[in-house]
Design a protein around this motif. Structure first.
Motif, mmCIF file in Angstrom:
data_model
loop_
_atom_site.group_PDB
_atom_site.id
_atom_site.type_symbol
_atom_site.label_atom_id
_atom_site.label_comp_id
_atom_site.label_asym_id
_atom_site.label_seq_id
_atom_site.Cartn_x
_atom_site.Cartn_y
_atom_site.Cartn_z
ATOM 1 N N GLU A 40 2.450 1.866 -3.323
ATOM 2 C CA GLU A 40 1.479 2.409 -4.276
ATOM 3 C C GLU A 40 1.239 3.899 -4.025
ATOM 4 O O GLU A 40 1.011 4.671 -4.975
ATOM 5 N N ALA A 44 -5.743 3.186 -3.040
ATOM 6 C CA ALA A 44 -4.410 3.732 -3.321
ATOM 7 C C ALA A 44 -4.179 3.873 -4.819
ATOM 8 O O ALA A 44 -3.668 4.900 -5.292
ATOM 9 N N ILE A 89 0.850 -1.194 0.000
ATOM 10 C CA ILE A 89 0.000 0.000 0.000
ATOM 11 C C ILE A 89 0.884 1.241 0.000
ATOM 12 O O ILE A 89 0.658 2.192 -0.760
ATOM 13 N N CYS A 111 -7.882 -1.447 0.348
ATOM 14 C CA CYS A 111 -6.917 -0.369 0.542
ATOM 15 C C CYS A 111 -6.065 -0.154 -0.706
ATOM 16 O O CYS A 111 -5.776 0.993 -1.091
ATOM 17 N N MET A 112 -5.663 -1.254 -1.349
ATOM 18 C CA MET A 112 -4.891 -1.147 -2.575
ATOM 19 C C MET A 112 -5.719 -0.493 -3.675
ATOM 20 O O MET A 112 -5.201 0.306 -4.467
#
Length: 237
Positions: free
Chosen positions: A59, A128, A56, A124-125
């Motif tokens: 990214e 991001a 994360i 979350c990714m």
């Protein structure tokens, strides 16, 4: 229509953090009737998210252009980049002390019951990645992640203190706590009104930010719920 945009964003962030503070996991960790060994036994369930947290940060980083917001993000990511190593070291120490086996096997990591943990990393990714051209949204994600860690640490630290391991553990102990307090970029929910009003945030950005806050906190609620499922001492779930 949102007025006092950044104030409304931070107010909503604070409300969601308070809600997470009352998650069943937090109540379970604070329950004096639950043995300390049982409370710490959930730690291997964090494996997928903690190691993925490093990605994360990767990214969110961007050194291709300079801006005050992106520079702040890059610095924050740099400061948190090594925390996954602390987690591995702590879990190895706890495993050697007989609290659980570690690291978890692939079949354990990818079992159905652990899906809320894996899914939250994916969420979350996703945020991001979609924030690549929007540094402000990256900061919102960071603020949510840091706020959620505070909720986690508020119930984890007393357990580690009871075990007498605040100085010998890093991720779960003093080192991580001090590192979070030393961040150059403070948590918005801890800032005064005068400081908040200096942050530029238009109405549409505020609406999108609140949506992001809800999206990520919803994932934390589900992940925390999974962590609170009792684990037999000395065994993986």
């Amino acid at each position: 229509m949102i007025e006092n945009n950044i104030v409304e964003v931070v107010k909503h962030l604070s409300q969601r953090k308070v809600q997470l503070d009352h998650n069943p996991f937090c109540h379970w960790m604070k329950n004096p009737k639950v043995p300390t060994e049982e409370k710490i036994s959930f730690a291997p369930k964090m494996y997928f998210f903690v190691l993925g947290f490093r990605d994360i940060l990767l990214e969110l980083e961007d050194h291709s252009f300079q801006s005050p917001l992106q520079d702040e993000i890059n610095q924050h990511c740099k400061e948190d980049a090594h925390h996954w190593i602390w987690y591995l070291e702590d879990c190895e120490k706890l495993a050697n002390a007989g609290f659980f086996s570690f690291p978890p096997t692939s079949s354990e990591i990818y079992q159905r019951d652990w899906y809320p943990v894996r899914k939250h990393l994916y969420k979350c990714m996703k945020v991001a990645e979609e924030s690549n051209d929007h540094p402000f949204q990256k900061l919102v994600l960071i603020q949510v992640l840091e706020s959620a860690f505070e909720s986690f640490n508020d119930v984890m630290a007393p357990v580690i203190e009871q075990m007498g391991k605040m100085n010998s553990l890093s991720y779960f102990g003093n080192a991580h706590q001090m590192a979070e307090e030393a961040h150059e970029s403070p948590l918005w929910i801890e800032s005064d009104l005068k400081t908040l009003q200096k942050i530029q945030c238009d109405g549409q950005t505020a609406i999108e930010s609140i949506e992001t806050i809800d999206y990520i906190f919803d994932g934390f609620e589900k992940m925390f719920n999974q962590w609170s499922i009792p684990v037999p001492v000395g065994k993986h779930p």
